[in-house]
Design a protein around this motif. Structure first.
Motif, PDB file in Angstrom:
ATOM      1  N   GLN A 244     -79.741 -72.620  20.987  1.00 32.41           N
ATOM      2  CA  GLN A 244     -79.015 -72.081  22.120  1.00 32.41           C
ATOM      3  C   GLN A 244     -79.463 -70.661  22.448  1.00 32.41           C
ATOM      4  OE1 GLN A 244     -74.950 -72.493  20.634  1.00 32.41           O
ATOM      5  NE2 GLN A 244     -74.672 -74.348  21.850  1.00 32.41           N
ATOM      6  N   SER A 245     -79.269 -70.290  23.702  1.00 33.33           N
ATOM      7  CA  SER A 245     -79.470 -68.908  24.107  1.00 33.33           C
ATOM      8  C   SER A 245     -78.276 -68.077  23.648  1.00 33.33           C
ATOM      9  CB  SER A 245     -79.613 -68.819  25.627  1.00 33.33           C
ATOM     10  OG  SER A 245     -78.409 -69.241  26.258  1.00 33.33           O
ATOM     11  N   GLN A 246     -78.377 -66.770  23.758  1.00 39.15           N
ATOM     12  CA  GLN A 246     -77.290 -65.888  23.317  1.00 39.15           C
ATOM     13  C   GLN A 246     -75.989 -66.203  24.042  1.00 39.15           C
ATOM     14  OE1 GLN A 246     -76.405 -63.697  21.173  1.00 39.15           O
ATOM     15  NE2 GLN A 246     -78.287 -63.444  20.004  1.00 39.15           N
ATOM     16  N   THR A 247     -76.071 -66.483  25.325  1.00 32.41           N
ATOM     17  CA  THR A 247     -74.868 -66.761  26.110  1.00 32.41           C
ATOM     18  C   THR A 247     -74.429 -68.221  26.001  1.00 32.41           C
ATOM     19  OG1 THR A 247     -76.184 -67.249  28.071  1.00 32.41           O
ATOM     20  CG2 THR A 247     -75.453 -64.963  27.772  1.00 32.41           C
ATOM     21  N   GLU A 248     -75.251 -69.056  25.369  1.00 29.64           N
ATOM     22  CA  GLU A 248     -75.017 -70.494  25.203  1.00 29.64           C
ATOM     23  C   GLU A 248     -75.038 -71.245  26.532  1.00 29.64           C
ATOM     24  OE1 GLU A 248     -71.645 -71.233  22.711  1.00 29.64           O
ATOM     25  OE2 GLU A 248     -72.325 -69.832  21.163  1.00 29.64           O
ATOM     26  N   GLU A 249     -75.509 -70.607  27.594  1.00 28.91           N
ATOM     27  CA  GLU A 249     -75.676 -71.316  28.858  1.00 28.91           C
ATOM     28  C   GLU A 249     -76.827 -72.307  28.757  1.00 28.91           C
ATOM     29  OE1 GLU A 249     -76.158 -68.347  31.842  1.00 28.91           O
ATOM     30  OE2 GLU A 249     -74.045 -67.769  31.841  1.00 28.91           O
TER      31      GLU A 249
ATOM     32  N   ASN B 288     -75.961 -64.026  14.201  1.00 29.80           N
ATOM     33  CA  ASN B 288     -76.199 -65.183  15.062  1.00 29.80           C
ATOM     34  C   ASN B 288     -75.954 -66.472  14.297  1.00 29.80           C
ATOM     35  OD1 ASN B 288     -76.888 -63.797  17.380  1.00 29.80           O
ATOM     36  ND2 ASN B 288     -79.086 -63.787  16.953  1.00 29.80           N
TER      37      ASN B 288
END
Length: 310
Positions: free
Chosen positions: A54-59, A296
């Motif tokens: 996942q990306s940091q924003t979880e988008e 993370n």
């Protein structure tokens, strides 16, 4: 590209008779370049594994696969059906012929807007074949509410998380029995497992003798999210107990998967290692930010004899 720092660390504590020490290790330190790695599942031979990146924003949330070649794992590849919508929480069926996962993808290709989170699956006729197109598990499991983290016993019985109004609390662990090729109306598990708070991410053992799940900010927890275990006694779930330190920590510990053959628990944690010195220069800051324990989501593993927890 982030600097790759391959750190394999262990945290050990004295435990109980039958298991002298309990150690937690980084499961995949070679994948440190990715911001968030979580949701592990593996075939029974230990040669094929899936997890979410996942990306940091979880988008952005994709499902990836790795294969064990000799003694090392291949580089992860995004599975063909993932990458457009938010896909995560894969679970490989015990026979290896179905891969269940969670997604907000629309029910039909003609619809472009994502929906709530449902449980989906792909299937293959043989383990060497390609996966099918995603198939929505449908009702009565999927509803207008969110369904998460599928886990199946060998008999096909399904355990999952839902924020349905039928939940005892905010999120509950639900159970749906597999009868004559169909799933029964899901029911929420008892208060031996669920509470008025958040319960989630349940792993069911192949023979349904125990359930490992996540509980958030419970009174007997270590802080944030912790992993709990409940054993089935006389066909009823016993009161759940928290797993011991260092599996549980003051950080968010969640998403369990048990390699039952080798007694290895895989799980996700957001634990963070306290820097040995103050962050007074950029070199030290970069070293911490590029480390495995930087807060993370990361994959960890611990060899544990669950029978001593009964």
């Amino acid at each position: 590209m982030k600097t790759k720092i391959l750190i394999v660390f262990f945290i050990s504590v004295f435990f109980v008779s039958g298991q002298e020490t309990l150690s937690v290790a980084a499961a995949f330190p070679q994948f440190i370049e990715f911001d968030k790695v979580r949701d592990f599942t593996m075939n029974q031979l230990g040669t094929e594994a899936y997890f979410s990146i996942q990306s940091q924003t979880e988008e952005i949330s994709v499902i990836t696969v790795v294969h064990k070649e000799a003694a090392s794992w291949s580089q992860p590849k995004i599975v063909p059906f993932s990458g457009t919508y938010r896909d995560f929480e894969p679970f490989l069926s015990p026979d290896g012929l179905r891969l269940y996962f969670v997604s907000n993808r629309p029910l039909h290709d003609s619809i472009s807007e994502p929906k709530d989170f449902d449980i989906w699956y792909v299937e293959r006729s043989e383990k060497s074949k390609e996966w099918s197109k995603p198939i929505n598990l449908g009702s009565p499991v999927n509803t207008e509410h969110n369904e998460f983290y599928p886990s199946l016993a060998e008999n096909g019985n399904l355990y999952f998380t839902s924020d349905s109004p039928q939940a005892i609390g905010q999120d509950d662990i639900f159970f749906s029995e597999y009868i004559d090729g169909k799933y029964s109306q899901p029911i929420t598990l008892s208060k031996s497992i669920n509470s008025e708070g958040f319960e989630y991410n349940a792993y069911i053992s192949k023979n349904e003798s125990y359930l490992i799940f996540g509980g958030y900010n419970r009174e007997d927890g270590k802080g944030s999210g912790d992993l709990y275990i409940s054993f089935k006694v006389n066909d009823k779930w016993a009161k759940a107990k928290p797993l011991p330190i260092p599996i549980n920590s003051k950080y968010m510990d969640y998403c369990p998967f048990m390699d039952e053959e080798n007694h290895i628990l895989y799980f996700t944690s957001r634990r963070s290692k306290n820097p040995e010195s103050p962050m007074t220069h950029l070199g030290a800051l970069k070293e911490f930010l590029n480390s495995y324990q930087n807060g993370n989501s990361r994959l960890y593993k611990a060899k544990i004899n669950l029978s001593i927890l009964k």
